[in-house]
Enzyme design. Structure first.
Site, PDB file in Angstrom:
ATOM      1  N   HIS A  27       0.872  -1.180   0.000  1.00 21.91           N
ATOM      2  CA  HIS A  27       0.000   0.000   0.000  1.00 21.91           C
ATOM      3  C   HIS A  27       0.910   1.232   0.000  1.00 21.91           C
ATOM      4  O   HIS A  27       2.018   1.181   0.522  1.00 21.91           O
ATOM      5  CB  HIS A  27      -0.830  -0.053   1.285  1.00 21.91           C
ATOM      6  CG  HIS A  27      -1.886   0.994   1.428  1.00 21.91           C
ATOM      7  ND1 HIS A  27      -1.616   2.280   1.805  1.00 21.91           N
ATOM      8  CD2 HIS A  27      -3.232   0.922   1.259  1.00 21.91           C
ATOM      9  CE1 HIS A  27      -2.754   2.965   1.865  1.00 21.91           C
ATOM     10  NE2 HIS A  27      -3.750   2.169   1.539  1.00 21.91           N
ATOM     11  N   LYS A  82     -10.397  -1.021  10.385  1.00 20.80           N
ATOM     12  CA  LYS A  82     -10.538  -2.163   9.485  1.00 20.80           C
ATOM     13  C   LYS A  82     -10.836  -3.443  10.254  1.00 20.80           C
ATOM     14  O   LYS A  82     -10.949  -4.519   9.675  1.00 20.80           O
ATOM     15  CB  LYS A  82      -9.267  -2.341   8.650  1.00 20.80           C
ATOM     16  CG  LYS A  82      -9.047  -1.199   7.650  1.00 20.80           C
ATOM     17  CD  LYS A  82      -7.866  -1.470   6.756  1.00 20.80           C
ATOM     18  CE  LYS A  82      -7.306  -0.237   6.105  1.00 20.80           C
ATOM     19  NZ  LYS A  82      -8.062   0.226   4.939  1.00 20.80           N
TER      20      LYS A  82
HETATM   21  C1  LIG Z   1      -2.289  -2.865   3.559  1.00 19.59           C
HETATM   22  C2  LIG Z   1      -2.616  -1.484   4.042  1.00 19.59           C
HETATM   23  N1  LIG Z   1      -1.663  -0.739   4.614  1.00 19.59           N
HETATM   24  C3  LIG Z   1      -1.927   0.494   5.079  1.00 19.59           C
HETATM   25  C4  LIG Z   1      -3.169   1.059   4.990  1.00 19.59           C
HETATM   26  C5  LIG Z   1      -3.393   2.437   5.518  1.00 19.59           C
HETATM   27  O1  LIG Z   1      -4.277   2.422   6.593  1.00 19.59           O
HETATM   28  P1  LIG Z   1      -4.837   3.759   7.216  1.00 19.59           P
HETATM   29  O2  LIG Z   1      -5.345   4.576   6.071  1.00 19.59           O
HETATM   30  O3  LIG Z   1      -5.922   3.311   8.135  1.00 19.59           O
HETATM   31  O4  LIG Z   1      -3.711   4.426   7.927  1.00 19.59           O
HETATM   32  C6  LIG Z   1      -4.198   0.330   4.400  1.00 19.59           C
HETATM   33  C7  LIG Z   1      -5.547   0.929   4.248  1.00 19.59           C
HETATM   34  O5  LIG Z   1      -6.153   0.906   3.209  1.00 19.59           O
HETATM   35  C8  LIG Z   1      -3.908  -0.974   3.921  1.00 19.59           C
HETATM   36  O6  LIG Z   1      -4.864  -1.702   3.338  1.00 19.59           O
END
Ligand SMILES: Cc1ncc(COP(=O)(O)O)c(C=O)c1O
Lengths: 148, 426
Positions: B143, B246
């Protein structure tokens, strides 16, 4: 399917979405403008050939949803042959159309894009190419535009 | 890794969350008020769980109770409300510690979410370890939250970002991986589960290999905590990070688990109240863990809400839960594949909860709008994983992702909605 969807995806839009006009690289050209919608990943490059204050030719390439492809395609058709001032005036009217759903009298076929107003999440798809046009003609600083 | 039931085991028998012989799906759904609504005149089918999950009553009540009864700042008042608020928040920390099986409660730091946790670690490593020429290793399926902080840090410290490649199946190239570990590698940062592909990475194996080279490992568990068992001691990861929202908890709260040896070594991330022991104008003594990394008034309600979410979630027989979700994912795959023009993006052997796909002739964005008008919520876009989209040479995908409250009926509605959309599109 409900009427709002039918309004959004009218035949003309589907046609331009499937077979965008002026979908090519324009070379040589006087303006080359990139535009991104970082939310959905749509990307396009707009090419303009402006001489004597008139858009002699215009083309684009890129990828995006049917709305953004159709809007880009129809924009190129409408803008080709217009003076820079008239093209910029049309940008204002188009923006007005998308935000209010109300079409100025001389919008012609562009009025079919008014259905986007009912879909706030899709407004940026419809306006991406137009922002590229506006930026190319008024700033022409080579910076990419983004919807954000 | 705990046993992930293989997809074949489930065939297409209807899935109902069964516990002690009782069908729990209705009972579970009953606990989620948001699920009971109509969207564009159709009952809502929520399949955007990888973006964020809905919240059960237990969480809503915990938030409500805190604001109605216990609202006070934590760790600073001597009065009753402050004591209750502090107790509730620290109990939440205990629940979370238990949930991920951390050795010490001090290793559980409250942050805003996965993104902040990764930035905090990147800052810590940059300040305490990285030298020009050092390397950070990430993977091709991260991500943006596990890419960009490392790019920033690498620019600042003149370190080098390296990337474990991916195979066309959507799995990491495990033959290439060990070859990328060098004497200059200072950290491996890899996702437990890919948000764009659903791939479950063999993190336990990868951690063991990295440790053989003396390299610490950060696991991005954002997509994992709600869908696979997580035991940070069994994994032996050095850092594990996730977002509350999540895993049925509130937004604005997340967890950074870090081994104490690392957290002790890192300088504070932000300065302010709570993270100090003693301040004068010449010198500040920092507070102990976990408070050293919790500057300012924390997201108290959200922390309590996350504790409630994980307690609520822990009541389900975990194996039953994973089976339920594996069955739904199997049905999703099988039924999507039968729709002409559908291409599944990401076909790893080990997958959980997420199914990305494209449909020939229709852009994901248009499909997302059409499905929304059938009451079906999916995600259309690049899922904050543009390099993954580039790898598969698609601008975007449609992503359906399941959670505890989804049903076989939901999958059927998606397929039906898809068929209707395609008919409309002709
Ligand atoms: C694998 C992964 N890492 C990091 C994130 C980032 O999470 P957040 O936006 O809650 O900080 C996400 C959210 O979509 C994710 O799916």
């Amino acid at each position: 399917m409900n009427p709002e969807l039918k309004q959004l995806y009218q035949e003309l839009i589907m046609d331009h979405g499937r077979q965008p006009r002026n979908f090519r690289v324009l070379s040589p050209c006087t303006h080359k403008q990139q535009a991104d919608n970082p939310l959905c990943g749509d990307q396009l490059t707009l090419y303009l050939d402006v001489k004597n204050g008139v858009v002699q030719d215009i083309a684009f390439q890129g990828h995006g949803c049917a709305i953004s492809m159709a809007s880009s395609s129809m924009m190129t058709q409408e803008v080709k042959g217009k003076s820079v001032d008239n093209a910029l005036a049309l940008f204002k009217k188009f923006h007005q159309l998308i935000m209010s759903g109300e079409s100025a009298e001389d919008m012609g076929r562009l009025a079919v894009l008014g259905g986007v107003k009912a879909f706030p999440m899709r407004v940026k798809c419809a306006t991406l190419a137009w922002h590229a046009l506006e930026h190319a003609l008024s700033a022409n600083d080579g910076q990419a535009v983004t919807t954000e | 890794m705990a046993e992930q039931p293989s997809q074949q085991q489930f065939q297409s028998s209807p899935s109902a969350l069964v516990s002690d012989g009782r069908c729990l799906t209705d009972e579970v759904r009953h606990q989620f008020p948001t699920l009971h609504q109509h969207v564009h005149g159709q009952p809502l089918v929520y399949l955007d769980n990888a973006a964020t999950t809905q919240k059960p009553e237990a969480v809503l009540q915990a938030l409500d109770h805190y604001y109605r009864c216990d609202n006070a700042n934590v760790h600073r008042g001597v009065h009753a409300l402050s004591e209750r608020a502090t107790w509730a928040m620290e109990s939440a920390r205990d629940s979370i510690q238990q949930f991920i099986n951390a050795a010490n409660r001090e290793e559980v730091i409250f942050v805003r979410g996965t993104t902040e946790a990764i930035n905090l670690i990147a800052h810590g490593i940059a300040e305490s370890i990285l030298q020009p020429g050092d390397e950070i290793l990430i993977s091709a399926m991260e991500h943006h939250a596990n890419i960009v902080p490392w790019q920033l840090v690498c620019q600042r410290t003149q370190s080098v970002l390296k990337v474990i490649p991916m195979l066309p199946s959507g799995e990491l190239d495990l033959e290439a991986f060990p070859l990328l570990l060098s004497s200059r590698t200072r950290l491996l940062a890899v996702s437990h589960v890919s948000n764009a592909l659903g791939t479950v990475n063999p993190v336990a194996k990868m951690i063991a290999i990295a440790h053989d080279h003396g390299i610490p490992v950060l696991v991005d568990g954002a997509q994992a905590v709600a869908h696979t068992p997580v035991d940070v001691q069994a994994l032996d990861c050095d850092f594990y990070v996730f977002s509350g929202h999540k895993v049925y908890g509130p937004t604005g709260i997340g967890i950074l688990y870090g081994k104490q040896v690392w957290l002790d070594r890192f300088p504070p991330y932000q300065g302010g109240g709570e993270m100090i022991r003693r301040v004068s104008f010449d010198h500040t003594e920092f507070n102990n863990l976990p408070y050293k990394f919790e500057a300012g008034t924390p997201a108290i309600a959200e922390a309590i809400g996350l504790g409630a979410a994980l307690q609520w979630f822990s009541h389900f027989r975990q194996h039953t839960l994973w089976e339920h979700e594996a069955t739904l994912l199997y049905q999703l795959h099988a039924q999507l594949k039968a729709v002409p023009g559908v291409k599944i993006i990401g076909n790893a052997k080990e997958k959980t909860a997420v199914c990305s796909f494209t449909v020939a002739g229709i852009h994901p964005h248009d499909l997302g709008t059409l499905l929304d008008h059938s009451g079906i919520a999916v995600r259309a876009g690049h899922h904050c994983a543009m390099p993954v989209m580039d790898f598969f040479n698609v601008p975007a995908t449609v992503r359906a992702s399941v959670a505890i409250y989804n049903t076989t009926e939901d999958i059927a509605r998606l397929i039906n909605g898809l068929e209707q959309a395609l008919e409309f599109w002709q």
